[in-house]
Enzyme design. Sequence first.
Site, PDB file in Angstrom:
ATOM      1  N   ASP A  45      -7.325 -25.718 -22.501  1.00  0.00           N
ATOM      2  CA  ASP A  45      -6.882 -25.706 -21.100  1.00  0.00           C
ATOM      3  C   ASP A  45      -7.663 -26.689 -20.237  1.00  0.00           C
ATOM      4  OD1 ASP A  45      -9.099 -24.046 -21.292  1.00  0.00           O
ATOM      5  OD2 ASP A  45      -8.391 -22.615 -19.809  1.00  0.00           O
TER       6      ASP A  45
HETATM    7  C1  LAN Z   1     -16.346 -20.649 -21.118  1.00  0.00           C
HETATM    8  C2  LAN Z   1     -16.230 -21.413 -19.873  1.00  0.00           C
HETATM    9  C3  LAN Z   1     -14.891 -22.009 -19.602  1.00  0.00           C
HETATM   10  C4  LAN Z   1     -13.754 -21.200 -20.183  1.00  0.00           C
HETATM   11  C5  LAN Z   1     -12.371 -21.573 -19.611  1.00  0.00           C
HETATM   12  C6  LAN Z   1     -12.037 -23.046 -19.739  1.00  0.00           C
HETATM   13  C7  LAN Z   1     -12.333 -21.237 -18.125  1.00  0.00           C
HETATM   14  C8  LAN Z   1     -11.317 -20.719 -20.320  1.00  0.00           C
HETATM   15  O1  LAN Z   1     -10.052 -20.916 -19.747  1.00  0.00           O
HETATM   16  C9  LAN Z   1     -11.375 -20.893 -21.806  1.00  0.00           C
HETATM   17  C10 LAN Z   1     -12.732 -20.459 -22.347  1.00  0.00           C
HETATM   18  C11 LAN Z   1     -13.929 -21.208 -21.709  1.00  0.00           C
HETATM   19  C12 LAN Z   1     -14.005 -22.598 -22.318  1.00  0.00           C
HETATM   20  C13 LAN Z   1     -15.263 -20.535 -21.998  1.00  0.00           C
HETATM   21  C14 LAN Z   1     -15.466 -19.811 -23.283  1.00  0.00           C
HETATM   22  C15 LAN Z   1     -16.754 -18.973 -23.412  1.00  0.00           C
HETATM   23  C16 LAN Z   1     -17.947 -19.637 -22.751  1.00  0.00           C
HETATM   24  C17 LAN Z   1     -18.203 -20.951 -23.444  1.00  0.00           C
HETATM   25  C18 LAN Z   1     -17.600 -19.839 -21.274  1.00  0.00           C
HETATM   26  C19 LAN Z   1     -17.317 -18.563 -20.513  1.00  0.00           C
HETATM   27  C20 LAN Z   1     -18.913 -20.369 -20.737  1.00  0.00           C
HETATM   28  C21 LAN Z   1     -19.996 -19.556 -21.500  1.00  0.00           C
HETATM   29  C22 LAN Z   1     -19.284 -18.846 -22.678  1.00  0.00           C
HETATM   30  C23 LAN Z   1     -20.199 -18.785 -23.927  1.00  0.00           C
HETATM   31  C24 LAN Z   1     -19.532 -18.008 -25.017  1.00  0.00           C
HETATM   32  C25 LAN Z   1     -21.529 -18.154 -23.512  1.00  0.00           C
HETATM   33  C26 LAN Z   1     -22.505 -17.918 -24.593  1.00  0.00           C
HETATM   34  C27 LAN Z   1     -22.411 -16.524 -25.045  1.00  0.00           C
HETATM   35  C28 LAN Z   1     -22.004 -16.159 -26.273  1.00  0.00           C
HETATM   36  C29 LAN Z   1     -21.402 -14.824 -26.470  1.00  0.00           C
HETATM   37  C30 LAN Z   1     -22.098 -17.066 -27.434  1.00  0.00           C
END
Ligand code: LAN
Length: 728
Positions: A458
């Site tokens: 996305d």
């Molecule tokens: C994110 C940030 C952005 C987010 C969007 C683009 C908003 C979403 O539409 C798709 C998923 C995504 C890319 C996403 C996935 C999970 C992330 C990377 C995070 C929320 C930012 C931090 C998180 C990550 C998993 C944090 C570390 C923790 C663990 C459990 C490994």
Amino acid sequence: GRHIWACKPGSNPIDEHLQNVENITAEEIAQFSTDFRFDKSSNPNSADKVFRHAAINANFKPYSGQMPQAENPEQQAVIDALIKGINYFSCLQNDDGHWPGDYGGPLFLLPGLLIAAYISDTPFPKPHQEMMKIYLFNHQNKDGGWGMHIEGESTMFGTVMQYVSLRILGVDKSHQQLVKARAWIKSHGGATGIPSWGKFYLAILNLFDWEGFNSLFPEMWLFPKWLPVHPWRYWCHSRMVYLPMAYCYAQRIQMPENELILSLREEIFNEDFAAIDWPKQRNALCEKDAYTKLSPVLKWMNLFTNNYEKFKCNWLRKKATDYILKYLQAEDEQTNYINIGPVNQVINSISIWHAYGKNSKQFKQHVARWYDYLWVAEDGMKMKGYNGSQLWDTAFATRAILESEVGKLFPATIAKSYQFIDLSQIKAEHATHAEFFRHPMIGSWPFSTTENGWPVADCTAEGLSATLAVHHSGLVKPVIDEPRIKQAVDIILSYQNTDGGWPTYELKRAPKWLEKLNPSEVFADIMVDYSWTECTAACVISLLEIQEIFPGYKASEIRKAITSGIGFILKQQKPDGSWYGGWAVCFTYATWFGVEAICKAKAKAYVDDAILTDSLNKACAFLVAKQKVDGGWGETFESCSKQVYSEAVTSQVVNTAWALLALMSADFADKKIIESGVKLLLNRQTDIGDWPQENISGVFNYNCMITYANYRNIFPIWALSRYCNQYV
Ligand code: LAN
């Protein structure tokens, strides 16, 4: 005076200035707390004052350009607020075109980093340490504990991790706040009940016997690839975290005992450390932490893998460990040592330190990247949940500003953001991408920066939509040419799952039942890259836009993709008309996405119009029912964790903006509903054109919240733009 916190973090905040400051005086710390007051009891969310004050001092000028005239004072007020909002937000833009901002929230990140720094004897500079202490202390709950994230109730995970961090940072155990924290830990059963990720960090610190940690069975990396349980099929975040964790487990990495460790063993456990029956603690869990239950299948498998440790074949173990080390180094190289996220940054650092030592080039490159994850706000210094949300925020901001003609009054802002979007599109593949299971990425956009470089479905859609919006505005000379646009389209198409929806980073590679092997008690749905409403809507919307501009390009394929994408979105809609949001709080967020995609598809007659109309009516009815008496909308993070709409006491500007965007895109007939929401946004706007920081906006894996500091500007601006575009 010298203000070490008055730095302006940019896209790569390895800030010379900050790193070279050797010391900090007690007066300076006191000065910080006076300059930037933070009071968790009034709001645990920082307003990002440190960065914003610096940016305003450097850049802010009241708007003095051309002023569009409306027909009546009500409409004029909306135009004025929109101009003020964009003008203020523009002054926060970095020179490279993106919008920096706080991306904290989770409370298990900084402790991990401090543990990596401690075991490797690579302490942060003194000023950092002091600012981190401020942060850790600031987020203590009244009951003495800490939550999983800044708004959460106390958990064993949060409390023990912050407690140990403060001790590592040199705070004495007799400190009043630590005494309170210890009381919380002890009265909730002690640290044996910390969830598995906490057990892992404690084992690294020699505060938990590795025998008390369920095996990560490193040999599973040697499984044949066709097996549905081969870890190459995991959601990339789980894969990239459990990978270095398995290395640390295989090596039983452990801090040598020292005075602090010996003392901590007495501080955080109810039992005599030496007498703890470790194997019995493997599944021990404090009830405050329990979110997902370990499945019986996993428990049964653990029985086998834990037992295997006694009979393991050393040759196989070495082969698995070598492979894991090779893989995690490939991730290091592919991401320029930033890594996909904050957790594998920390655990890769520990692994690399163990494998190559403190003075190795690889380890030093990790340490340099630790600073990319740091951020200072009025609540202190934190570790961010990613190396930033640069591309994501920039794409949204660009689209928000350009939705009405008013945005054209800010050509310099758009020129800069376009430059960032141009630079951020991924232009090459890694040499090792196939070997390490990476999805193709040429033409994609990442969530943060190209240096991180993990493509996101996305984010590609938002990058593409923003590009098209800039091109359409005519404000800049397009440099993202047709082949690059088509590469982005190809990537978006390549990301569609067979269920019609779009995932986050990679196609869904495993069946849903793999979730049964989720070993974390605190996150849900982490094993598989599922399809999501928001991701699907963003991709469908960008494909609909592409159809308008390049109607001949892959016409039937795109048509099919849109049709099945809309089908997926319709299926996700709840009986009450709402959609559940997996990546922000919560129903208003996903409902905005769902409605927007359906409205855009409606004109196309791909799906029976009556079905789409019915879906939109239900969605609008849902939103109208949730409007508060002051005209706004408001949800709390519990919408995400409990999966039921949880109304906030006060309206929230971000939720209000999402609801308004949805209602306006459906062109909802009762204009009074929309106008009262817009009024709320105008009333909440500050004199300078900002909006207040209210509740936390972001989430992942249902149960952990994450800050999106720029949302409080982006979405009100977007809603006002849409209002101006449609009704003024
Ligand atoms: C994110 C940030 C952005 C987010 C969007 C683009 C908003 C979403 O539409 C798709 C998923 C995504 C890319 C996403 C996935 C999970 C992330 C990377 C995070 C929320 C930012 C931090 C998180 C990550 C998993 C944090 C570390 C923790 C663990 C459990 C490994």
